[in-house]
Design an enzyme around this catalytic site. Structure first.
Site, PDB file in Angstrom:
ATOM      1  N   HIS A   7       0.865  -1.025   0.126  1.00 44.10           N
ATOM      2  CA  HIS A   7       0.049   0.054   0.154  1.00 44.10           C
ATOM      3  C   HIS A   7       1.018   1.391   0.061  1.00 44.10           C
ATOM      4  O   HIS A   7       2.124   1.097   0.218  1.00 44.10           O
ATOM      5  CB  HIS A   7      -1.094   0.051   1.387  1.00 44.10           C
ATOM      6  CG  HIS A   7      -2.245  -0.962   1.130  1.00 44.10           C
ATOM      7  ND1 HIS A   7      -1.896  -2.163   1.526  1.00 44.10           N
ATOM      8  CD2 HIS A   7      -3.266  -0.623   0.656  1.00 44.10           C
ATOM      9  CE1 HIS A   7      -3.091  -2.916   1.487  1.00 44.10           C
ATOM     10  NE2 HIS A   7      -4.027  -1.898   0.621  1.00 44.10           N
ATOM     11  N   LYS A  62      -0.717   4.943   4.710  1.00 46.78           N
ATOM     12  CA  LYS A  62      -1.547   3.953   5.274  1.00 46.78           C
ATOM     13  C   LYS A  62      -1.111   3.752   6.709  1.00 46.78           C
ATOM     14  O   LYS A  62      -0.001   3.543   6.978  1.00 46.78           O
ATOM     15  CB  LYS A  62      -1.588   2.649   4.430  1.00 46.78           C
ATOM     16  CG  LYS A  62      -2.752   1.736   5.198  1.00 46.78           C
ATOM     17  CD  LYS A  62      -2.906   0.311   4.202  1.00 46.78           C
ATOM     18  CE  LYS A  62      -3.972  -0.608   4.578  1.00 46.78           C
ATOM     19  NZ  LYS A  62      -5.245   0.184   5.042  1.00 46.78           N
TER      20      LYS A  62
END
Ligand SMILES: NC(=O)C1=CN([C@@H]2O[C@H](COP(=O)(O)OP(=O)(O)OC[C@H]3O[C@@H](n4cnc5c(N)ncnc54)[C@H](OP(=O)(O)O)[C@@H]3O)[C@@H](O)[C@H]2O)C=CC1
Ligand SMILES: O=C(O)C1=N[C@H](C(=O)O)C[C@H](O)C1
Length: 271
Positions: free
Chosen positions: A158, A162
């Site tokens: 990600h 995040k």
């Protein structure tokens, strides 16, 4: 127009909040009636569309969630665990559909969602895409077909903003693999190896998290055996994927009894 489900988006200025407001406004199956941000945010009192750098949407950003929920049919919420728990209690008060994309919730927070589900229609998934929800079914099937000689590892990647790991999607895939094996994920979960970890325990389900750049969301389920590897993979290349799934869920939830549902229910893929 009058009968379309009226939708509020929380976390309006966030990556998903903005994508959700654009998706709801562009849909001919629902209408955007509210945009929520926290008190003191500089978007409060301004038109949500103008805040996003586009045309006016005629929806003012507010910090009064209960007032917004009281005149809505659904709230779509991709924020943070503590905020989502509060929004669930307000959605229960307003007796509306609460679509939850927020990840990283602990057991106590999940219990509060269950309590809110006595009066709110809660639809929650760590990933709202059709592809990932299908992948959970495939993962369960492959895990059931292979014995424990095949080590299961879930690798996710990600963007660098995040805040939670493993991702909600990785945990969904881990749950599916554990179900396929007939075990509880909590009993076999192995996350965050570092240092002298000792050899891999047979039957464990491992998790690895990569964080970098603007990666939207990539997930591999690896079944590593002797002489062969099977890899199930999902790559998200556009956040609108998640927003479209969430809007579909908000519409699906209309007229459903209060309780807790997930995207497999929405997609008609539940067992
Ligand atoms: N289920 C799915 O399909 C998907 C889930 N997600 C999940 O959605 C969540 C949000 O992701 P993303 O949009 O990237 O994150 P962002 O940080 O970009 O956005 C989060 C938003 O929530 C707001 N927020 C946080 N806490 C509160 C609070 N207490 N009260 C009001 N607003 C609050 C933030 O406001 P502020 O900036 O002021 O803190 C911000 O606007 C994450 O948990 C992520 O994992 C993401 C994509 C897909
Ligand atoms: O935070 C994100 O961005 C994402 N979060 C979800 C997750 O935790 O799995 C879904 C998607 O991968 C993007």
């Amino acid at each position: 127009m009058g009968d379309l489900p009226k939708i509020v988006v929380t976390g309006a200025s966030g990556r998903m909040g903005q994508m959700l407001m654009k998706t709801v406004s562009a849909s001919d199956k629902c209408t955007l009636v509210g945009a929520i941000e926290r008190s003191g945010h500089d978007w409060i009192g301004r038109d949500a569309g103008l805040c996003m750098g586009g045309g006016a949407l005629g929806v003012m950003v507010s910090d009064d969630a209960l007032e917004a929920f009281a005149s809505a049919d659904a709230v779509i919420d991709f924020t943070a665990p503590s905020a989502t728990v509060e929004f669930a209690a307000l959605a229960a008060q307003a007796r509306i559909v609460h679509v939850i994309g927020t990840t990283g919730m602990d057991e106590a927070e999940l219990a509060k969602l269950t309590a809110a589900g006595r009066h709110a229609t809660i639809i929650r998934a760590g990933n709202m895409s059709l592809g990932v929800n299908l992948l959970t079914k495939l993962t369960r099937m492959v895990a059931a077909a292979l014995d424990v000689d095949y080590d299961i590892e879930i690798i996710e990647a990600h963007h660098n903003r995040k805040v939670d790991a493993p991702s909600g999607t990785a945990l969904m895939l881990g749950e599916a693999a554990a179900q396929g094996r007939g075990v509880k994920l909590a009993d076999v979960r192995d996350s965050g190896r570092d240092g002298i970890t000792s050899a891999r325990q047979q039957g464990d389900i491992g998790f690895s998290a990569i964080r970098g750049g603007d990666i939207i969301g990539e997930h591999d389920v690896l079944f590593a055996g002797e002489g062969e590897r099977i890899i199930l993979r999902h790559v998200a290349s556009d956040r609108s994927l998640f927003a479209k799934g969430a809007v579909r869920a908000a519409i699906w939830g209309q007229g459903r009894a209060p309780g807790e549902y997930d995207m497999l229910d929405v997609l008609g893929l539940a067992d």
